[in-house]
Enzyme design. Structure first.
Site, short mmCIF file in Angstrom:
data_model
loop_
_atom_site.label_atom_id
_atom_site.label_comp_id
_atom_site.label_asym_id
_atom_site.label_seq_id
_atom_site.Cartn_x
_atom_site.Cartn_y
_atom_site.Cartn_z
CB ALA A 200 45.71 19.62 15.88
CE LYS A 201 43.67 14.50 8.42
NZ LYS A 201 42.06 13.72 8.39
CB ILE A 202 43.26 15.12 17.64
CG1 ILE A 202 44.28 16.84 17.70
CG2 ILE A 202 43.29 14.42 18.73
CD1 ILE A 202 43.48 17.88 18.92
#
Ligand code: PMP
Length: 303
Positions: free
Chosen positions: A154-156
């Site tokens: 996930a690109k958190i």
């Protein structure tokens, strides 16, 4: 030129898009984002957004991991992006930053029971890393976060503190970029780029189970290398010392595009000059993203 943002459901001047200081995403990094590029094609006199749908597909996966309920469908997200870009008729390459975020004004660490919202803005953007000189790179002293800590799949937003530590350490020590290892010592990726190595005419890159972002440029390069250059990519674990003996190395990413590496930890990569495979892949990539190769036109969304 006046720039616009999509904010709280409407397109407004970017300078008017303001968040409260108690926004959950600001307090705890509870947001996910994408970085998308739109390229200006001089000959066509058109802007092309590269792999727009693929970016939003990944973003919807990030939302799922972060328990964000997306307010918009994939088609709506693509349309919002085109609509915002149309408001500012750029004739230069730009970077688009959509963010899904925990919008509740709330103090307390959790994911459930909070409001979510979406925003998007764009900025003019040239090269993120130098594309021509061959980068000077170090292995970071910072370990990469792992799937069971903050998942890189996930690109958190909050995860990018790890990246900022590594990148800053590299810059203050006179390097251009860092390469992360995981806690077992295997190579992961750059601070905001995936990594490819060339050995004996083949490409090597860490697998997507190796605590890396499932990079869209990474996928693109694997496909282009196979289809256009007949070069196979082997996805496998990579040891630190393999970095020191490869023929060529380069970073890939939406920001980084294809950025060749000349030196890693004071050892020259190959001859220390940009290698032939890196150069061919870089040239091919720029032709594809600017919609100059019609086989790949379906990856380019006209604004
Ligand atoms: N890894 C990280 C940590 C990144 O931030 C990025 C940039 N988004 C990449 C890899 C490259 O991913 P993409 O090609 O999808 O931009």
């Amino acid at each position: 030129m006046k720039r616009y943002a999509f904010f709280k459901g409407e397109i407004i001047p970017m300078q008017d898009a303001k968040l409260s200081i108690t926004t959950h995403a600001f307090l705890y990094g509870t947001a996910c984002f994408e970085g998308i590029r739109s390229y200006w094609n001089e000959e066509d006199g058109k802007m092309y957004i590269f792999k727009l749908r693929e970016h939003y597909q990944r973003m919807l996966n990030s939302c799922k991991i972060l328990k964000i309920k997306p307010k918009y469908t994939l088609d709506e997200l693509c349309q919002i992006t085109v609509d915002v870009l149309k408001k500012t008729p750029d004739q230069q390459d730009i970077y688009i930053r959509p963010i899904f975020y925990k919008s509740s004004e709330f103090v307390g660490v959790k994911l459930d029971g909070l409001e979510d919202d979406f925003l998007l803005f764009s900025v003019p953007f040239g090269a993120y890393l130098d594309l021509t000189k061959g980068l000077k790179v170090r292995v970071s002293s910072w370990r990469h976060i792992e799937d069971n800590m903050i998942p890189m799949r996930a690109k958190i937003n909050g995860a990018y503190v790890n990246a900022a530590l590594a990148k800053s350490e590299a810059l203050v020590d006179g390097y251009d970029e860092s390469i992360f290892l995981d806690s077992a010592g295997h190579v992961c990726e750059g601070s905001a780029e995936n990594l490819f190595l060339v050995r004996n005419g083949k490409l090597y890159t860490p697998p997507t189970t190796g605590d890396i972002l499932e990079g869209i440029t990474r996928e693109t390069i694997i496909e282009l290398a196979r289809e256009e250059l007949g070069i196979e990519t082997i996805e496998r674990e990579i040891d630190r010392t393999e970095l020191y003996i490869v023929d060529e190395a380069f970073f890939v990413g939406t920001g980084a595009q294809v950025s060749p590496i000349a030196e890693i930890d004071h050892r020259s990569v190959g001859t220390g000059k940009i290698g032939p495979i890196s150069a061919r892949i870089q040239k091919l990539y720029f032709n594809v993203v600017k919609n100059k190769i019609k086989t790949y036109s379906h990856w380019c969304t006209s604004v």
